[in-house]
Design an enzyme around this catalytic site. Structure first.
Site, mmCIF file in Angstrom:
data_model
loop_
_atom_site.group_PDB
_atom_site.id
_atom_site.type_symbol
_atom_site.label_atom_id
_atom_site.label_comp_id
_atom_site.label_asym_id
_atom_site.label_seq_id
_atom_site.Cartn_x
_atom_site.Cartn_y
_atom_site.Cartn_z
ATOM 1 N N LYS A 16 0.850 -1.201 0.000
ATOM 2 C CA LYS A 16 0.000 0.000 0.000
ATOM 3 C C LYS A 16 0.882 1.246 0.000
ATOM 4 C CE LYS A 16 -3.867 -2.350 2.144
ATOM 5 N NZ LYS A 16 -4.436 -2.894 3.358
ATOM 6 N N GLN A 57 -4.781 -1.763 9.629
ATOM 7 C CA GLN A 57 -4.650 -3.071 8.994
ATOM 8 C C GLN A 57 -5.286 -4.157 9.867
ATOM 9 O OE1 GLN A 57 -3.273 -3.613 5.813
ATOM 10 N NE2 GLN A 57 -4.147 -5.636 6.125
ATOM 11 N N ASP A 93 -11.241 2.818 3.742
ATOM 12 C CA ASP A 93 -11.480 1.375 3.577
ATOM 13 C C ASP A 93 -12.970 1.091 3.380
ATOM 14 O OD1 ASP A 93 -9.489 -0.486 3.426
ATOM 15 O OD2 ASP A 93 -9.161 -0.624 5.594
#
Ligand code: NAP
Length: 282
Positions: A53, A97, A120
């Site tokens: 990422k 995460q 997200d």
């Protein structure tokens, strides 16, 4: 019939080139999109996701910062960190995460992220907005799948979509997004009886189970579009999807490969959401 491959890798590259230009324009206007990533613990898979990422952010000019916190970090400490990022002007997207260590509630953490920085698309507010067809940060993997289908001008209206898998991050939201596009959606899961009857009637079959070679060509209708979300490692260390690619491509009209399919699109949509978030601050 040999299916046309929908290459997520190529589509992602195309989109990233456009995004790079968009970021340059934003920077020239004084806004540099910024993404903050928090990793708790040292899970190797999570480390590798976070790394890729960051690399992708760098490639297109997005500022990215990474906080690696020790596995014993308390939930309170993590929530405080998120609060700082919620208030940081240079940060437009926050990503924690997953999975988190078991002593930290994922629900509490996701809900602590400012919905306007939830790139997200996991916050209940964004999920609710998506469900009701409002503007929202869309979850990256489902969003990437829809973009892949649309990139081939595949008509969704009235099509029968069968989603195998009903997780909160892939199965459920991808079905919802395709319902929003006027498809007729069926979900299959571990308690579904006679699953083959459903999958065989799918115009578009989306498989997100997480089991190597779970779906073979017997499950697929001639001419169906097959989207393989699964990422599995075989004993030999080879990366494979949930679908037996070689057989499936003989019956499908379109198919996504693994690797090089849905995976690259997931990160691309994360970058896209971060840019959208930055634009909203202007
Ligand atoms: P998950 O949370 O483990 O969900 C798996 C789903 O599969 C569950 O809904 C489960 O049903 C269903 N399932 C399990 N066994 C089944 C069976 N025998 N028949 C029918 N359904 C069955 O997984 P996930 O997070 O959605 O991920 C799925 C796969 O996609 C994994 O391989 C993951 O690595 C991959 N993935 C890839 C990306 C990417 O960017 N490429 C992103 C996310 C995930 P129940 O709900 O009934 O248990």
């Amino acid at each position: 019939m040999t299916a046309i491959i929908i290459s997520g890798k190529e589509l992602a590259q195309e989109k990233r080139l456009k995004m790079k230009v968009e970021v340059e324009e934003l920077v020239s206007k004084g806004v540099k999109p910024g993404l903050a990533v928090i990793l708790v613990g040292d899970d190797p898979a999570s480390q590798s996701y976070v790394k890729s990422k960051q690399k992708s952010c760098k490639e297109i000019g997005i500022h990215s910062e990474l906080d690696v916190l020790p596995v014993e970090t308390s939930e309170q400490e993590l929530l405080e960190k998120i609060e700082i990022l919620n208030n940081a002007k240079h940060i437009h997207g926050i990503l924690v995460q997953l999975p988190l260590p078991s002593h930290i509630s994922e629900k509490a953490v996701i809900e602590a992220i400012d919905p306007n920085k939830d790139v997200d698309g996991f916050h209940p507010i964004n999920i609710g907005r998506m469900m009701t067809g409002q503007e929202a940060f869309l979850p990256c993997t489902p969003y990437g799948i829809v973009e892949m289908i649309k990139s081939k001008n595949i008509d969704l209206e009235g099509k029968h979509v069968v989603v195998v898998g009903r997780s909160n991050i892939v199965g459920k939201p991808v079905g919802q997004l395709l319902l929003n596009e006027n498809a007729t959606v069926t979900y299959c899961h571990s308690r579904t009886k006679n699953m083959k009857e459903f999958t065989q009637s799918a115009d578009i079959l989306i498989v997100a189970v997480g089991r190597a070679h779970f779906i073979d060509k017997e499950y697929i209708k001639e001419g169906a579009v097959v989207i393989d979300v699964g990422v599995n490692r075989t004993e030999e260390g080879k990366l494979v999807g949930d679908v037996v690619f070689e057989g499936a491509k003989e019956v499908a009209s379109y198919i996504t490969p693994v690797p090089g399919g849905v995976g690259p699109m997931t990160i691309t949509m994360l970058l896209y959401n971060t840019i959208i978030s930055a634009k909203r601050t202007m």
